[in-house]
Design an enzyme around this catalytic site. Structure first.
Site, short mmCIF file in Angstrom:
data_model
loop_
_atom_site.label_atom_id
_atom_site.label_comp_id
_atom_site.label_asym_id
_atom_site.label_seq_id
_atom_site.Cartn_x
_atom_site.Cartn_y
_atom_site.Cartn_z
N SER A 277 0.92 -1.25 0.01
CA SER A 277 -0.15 0.08 -0.03
C SER A 277 1.03 1.39 -0.18
CB SER A 277 -0.89 -0.05 1.19
OG SER A 277 -2.05 0.68 0.80
N HIS A 418 -7.69 -5.66 -0.23
CA HIS A 418 -6.38 -4.94 -0.29
C HIS A 418 -5.72 -5.59 1.19
CE1 HIS A 418 -4.07 -1.31 -0.34
NE2 HIS A 418 -4.25 -0.82 0.95
C1 GCU Z 1 -5.28 4.71 1.72
C2 GCU Z 1 -4.89 5.74 0.45
C3 GCU Z 1 -3.77 4.80 -0.49
C4 GCU Z 1 -3.18 4.10 0.40
C5 GCU Z 1 -3.55 3.30 1.65
C6 GCU Z 1 -2.52 2.60 2.57
O1 GCU Z 1 -6.30 3.95 0.91
O2 GCU Z 1 -5.89 6.25 -0.37
O3 GCU Z 1 -3.17 5.58 -1.49
O4 GCU Z 1 -2.34 3.01 -0.46
O5 GCU Z 1 -4.47 4.30 2.25
O6 GCU Z 1 -1.58 2.75 2.64
O7 GCU Z 1 -3.13 1.76 3.31
#
Ligand code: GCU
Length: 440
Positions: A277, A418
């Protein structure tokens, strides 16, 4: 923007609200706003900048030309317009000490080491703590995975001998963080993301660091973290083209690699940098800048990571700059709802990793991170790998779920949400075996 905990002071009702806001802030599924496009048919038409055409229009036709001229040009554009420039030198006094060694970790399978890196040599200055777990059954210096973690080194495994982080943490409603400090309850809380025993059994070492040690993840105008160590006289915050938090976290990964190079138990030429992420965005930027990383792995990195910005699918540049104004440099704001004006796109970030192996992973339900856009970044980086005679993905369309494709650029779309899972790690371990370990 302020982090959720900063918006409110305490009361039971407010605590409830803080939790909701934190969930929104952290959970990409909750966070998909109604105006975000997740319909492939509505992706706008766009033209991507060509990695193999120099800014002055000269075509790039050889790997030499790429390495000598074009690579630096693209790297510079990412520094100037997206992540910001990181400092060249090291802060005076930077030092490291091994603070704990446990030879019988994992029932004797592994040795655990903790290393404290004092960024300016001062105990009360900014510092990071590296947790290093080494296989005991291998004779040679170990290849390693290096990645930042979200919740503290103690969160990756429940063993109570791992030092509990004292750093600032984002609030958690389950009691694992109280008053921004981790509690005993936090031990092992992220262990599903870190299959330590499997990594050790496969002969790899694992090095990890809490990302907030390097720069706490909230917008305080860069008063804490490593940035102030580099301010020029009178400077109060990074200039518009200087580093934000992703730049700082990436810099921290390079400092961890400096340490690993000094540790004879590690084969520092075989270090794979990995992140999930926002930390996947970070591993890509670290690998793009620091060519000592042998392999670069981006897990569900999305906008500002592997996903193409011009697709405007899921999270867009404006949204990420609004929600997380401290992640990129200030100049990146110029591209809010203006992606076509970017002098680069994220396929060129992947191309900066060439000819080293790169793994891009998506999750089928993670539309916020634009799985197709992540695949296409790999696809459009292929011509650069081809200059070096290296095969990329080898297909034009995203593969079916749970069917990894590609050679030096590899990609999978795992079924599910995710996350960083055992399935993802199984692919990364095979990938590292294939590219780093001979006779496999
Ligand atoms: C949020 C953000 C993302 C990121 C994610 C994370 O969802 O919008 O860009 O990758 O957090 O790091 O958990």
């Amino acid at each position: 923007m302020k982090a959720p905990h900063q918006l409110l002071t305490h009361s039971p009702l407010k605590a409830c609200l803080i939790f909701l806001l934190s969930a929104l802030y952290m959970n990409p599924l909750f966070a998909i706003p109604k105006d975000a496009n997740v319909d492939e048919a509505k992706v706008p038409k766009f033209t991507l900048p060509d990695p193999l055409t120099m800014t002055d229009g000269t075509p790039v036709t050889s790997s030499h030309q790429w390495s000598a001229r074009r690579r630096g040009e693209i790297l510079d554009l990412f520094k100037e317009h997206v992540y910001g420039r990181s400092p060249d030198g090291l802060p005076a006094g930077l030092s490291h000490q091994v603070t704990q060694t446990i030879p019988n970790f994992l029932d004797g399978k592994a040795t655990l080491k903790e290393i404290r890196v004092l960024f300016n040599g001062k105990k009360d200055g900014p510092k990071m703590h590296i947790l290093l777990i080494l296989p005991n059954h291998t004779k040679k210096p170990a290849p390693a995975f290096l990645g930042l973690n979200f919740s503290g080194n103690h969160s990756i495994h429940p063993d109570s001998r791992i030092t509990l982080s004292k750093s600032w943490m984002r609030p958690k409603k389950d009691g694992s963080v109280i008053d921004h400090k981790a509690t005993e309850k936090a031990r092992g809380a992220s262990s599903s993301r870190w299959p330590v025993e499997t990594i050790i059994d496969r002969g790899y070492a694992l090095a990890t660091i809490y990302y907030g040690d390097i720069d706490p993840d909230f917008d305080d105008d860069f008063k804490n973290g490593v940035q102030p160590l580099f301010y020029r006289e009178g400077q109060k915050k990074p200039a518009a083209n200087e580093w934000g938090s992703i730049g700082a976290w990436s810099w921290g990964l390079s400092r961890a690699l400096d340490y690993l190079e000094s540790d004879p138990t590690i084969d520092a030429k075989k270090v794979s940098v990995l992140g999930h992420s926002r930390l996947g965005k970070t591993s890509l930027w670290a690998g793009a800048q620091d060519q000592r990383f042998a392999i670069v792995i981006s897990n569900d990195s999305g906008c500002g990571g592997a996903a193409l910005s011009r697709r405007r699918f899921g999270e867009k540049v404006k949204r990420i700059n609004t929600s997380f104004p401290h992640w990129f440099n200030d100049r990146f704001n110029q591209y809010n709802d203006n992606e076509n004006a970017l002098p680069i796109d994220q396929h060129q970030l992947i191309s900066l990793i060439a000819p080293r192996p790169v793994y891009i992973a998506s999750a089928s339900e993670d539309l916020w991170a634009d799985p197709t856009g992540e695949f296409l970044s790999g696809k459009y980086a292929e011509p650069v790998y081809a200059l070096f005679g290296k095969k990329g993905l080898g297909c034009d369309q995203p593969p079916a779920v749970d069917h990894p494709v590609g050679d030096f650029i590899r990609y999978h779309r795992r079924s599910g949400k995710h996350d960083l899972t055992a399935y993802d790690w199984a692919q990364y371990l095979d990938f590292a075996d294939r590219h780093l370990i001979k006779n496999k």
